[in-house]
Design an enzyme around this catalytic site. Sequence first.
Site, PDB file in Angstrom:
ATOM      1  N   LYS A  43       0.847  -1.285  -0.124  1.00  0.00           N
ATOM      2  CA  LYS A  43      -0.096  -0.082   0.033  1.00  0.00           C
ATOM      3  C   LYS A  43       1.075   1.275   0.027  1.00  0.00           C
ATOM      4  CE  LYS A  43      -4.007   1.931   2.503  1.00  0.00           C
ATOM      5  NZ  LYS A  43      -4.975   1.780   3.636  1.00  0.00           N
ATOM      6  N   SER A  57     -10.566  -0.148   6.169  1.00  0.00           N
ATOM      7  CA  SER A  57      -9.683   0.017   4.988  1.00  0.00           C
ATOM      8  C   SER A  57      -9.150  -1.471   4.474  1.00  0.00           C
ATOM      9  CB  SER A  57      -8.570   0.958   5.197  1.00  0.00           C
ATOM     10  OG  SER A  57      -9.166   2.349   5.200  1.00  0.00           O
ATOM     11  N   SER A  61      -9.601   2.164   2.220  1.00  0.00           N
ATOM     12  CA  SER A  61      -8.623   3.026   1.614  1.00  0.00           C
ATOM     13  C   SER A  61      -7.406   2.036   0.979  1.00  0.00           C
ATOM     14  CB  SER A  61      -7.788   3.916   2.719  1.00  0.00           C
ATOM     15  OG  SER A  61      -6.998   3.122   3.697  1.00  0.00           O
TER      16      SER A  61
END
Length: 461
Positions: A81, A180, A156
């Site tokens: 990420k 997320s 996210s």
Amino acid sequence: MTAPHYLTAAEMARLVRTRQVSAVELLRACLDRIEQVNPRVNAIVTLAAEQALDAARAADARTAGAAEPTGPLHGVPVAHKDLVDTAGIRTTYGSPLFAGHVPETDAVIVRRLRAAGAVTVGKTNTPEFGTGSHTVNEVFGATRNPYDLTRSAGGSSGGAAAALAAGMVPLADGTDMGGSLRNPASFCNVVGLRPTPGRVPAPSATAAWYTLSVPGPMARTVEDVTLMMSVVSGFDPRSPYSITERFAADPVEGVAGLRVAWSPDLGGLPVDPATAAVTATAPGVFERLGARVEQVDLDLSDAEEAFRTYRAWHYALSFGDLDGLGPHTAWNVEQGRKVTGDDLARAERLRSGLYQRMAGFFDSYDVLIAPVSQVPPFPVGQPYVTEINGVELPDYLAWMRSAYWISVLHAPAASVPAGFTPDGLPVGVQIVGRPFADARVLRAARAFEQATGHGARRPPL
């Protein structure tokens, strides 16, 4: 036959270890897939192809020499990420303020994956500083859902989920404060685990004791999430509440006799009818597998104020000194600047009381199942959900309550594919356990996954 890029991480590791395929071959299959579909999906935002090829060649040389034992993820491609620091690879945190930032060191989760033999392919898209459950930012734009390119991939960790679903990588890491890891897994038909805080270390120079945000694993199968957890878990002295022991899978398989609580709306939250119809099939699956299922009435409403107070305080602490933040991040910072000592005291009392009530709840039940998200994937051009089933929502956070209320419980929670809406949009079911019962959550998730097979449905790319 399964296309090479859709092999599981466990299968890839076995093939490399037994020299039936090389790490370079697997990597090239993933790179070819990224070249084919990423321009439409926008999941991988920084590609580290040359570094990855060097690492794959080194992995093959080590396998050929057989002088040392290889790690459990030897030669397996992985993406990180864009909130997670990667040494020598651009890490923007989804913010124009860090558009050219290249860290000098790896985050703990990255270092442990590399030590286990995984090959870093690149970085996955995230909203600015992970703010919100829709992956869009001013640096790279929006990530699209592989099952319907007009829809959101969630967030996210939306870039991670979309990359997994589209076959770009078999493993990806993410983070989860208010859903997320779970929300994008639900939106993209993959598996995401929010571990018990401390299960995966999260060192921080500014908020070392903050337990609402956790790093964790994502993959296309529960087996791969379990494998990844065995690598990234364990104590780190820079993370003060990190758990000493390494994660180990539950030695018991199946859910026969398991006590399962079913909550269709987590105590009255509005749920989109299409989502509700899919998640309502989950209790019957567990019953057919031999679990004892009971619908329960929950009151998690104290989690609302506790979550919002702690979240706001954290944003002011972490990003209050930065100028030029995007509107959602800036709004959170402003909310944090309004938090008083009395507010924090009340939030702590609410969270402590809820924790004790849920400790009693989990004396009666082994796991709780509920919706992950209250809606199916929404249009990619829509900033956030404004109403659910006729209920108007007050702000951009409110549609994520089914995920962030669970975050307050200090509990492990997994999102597992549960089916599809009539429009072909993925929906996940959330499986929650008592704190530190991560293995039991994954045990239940795997039984559900194997009984339904929803995760095997690939996107039309």
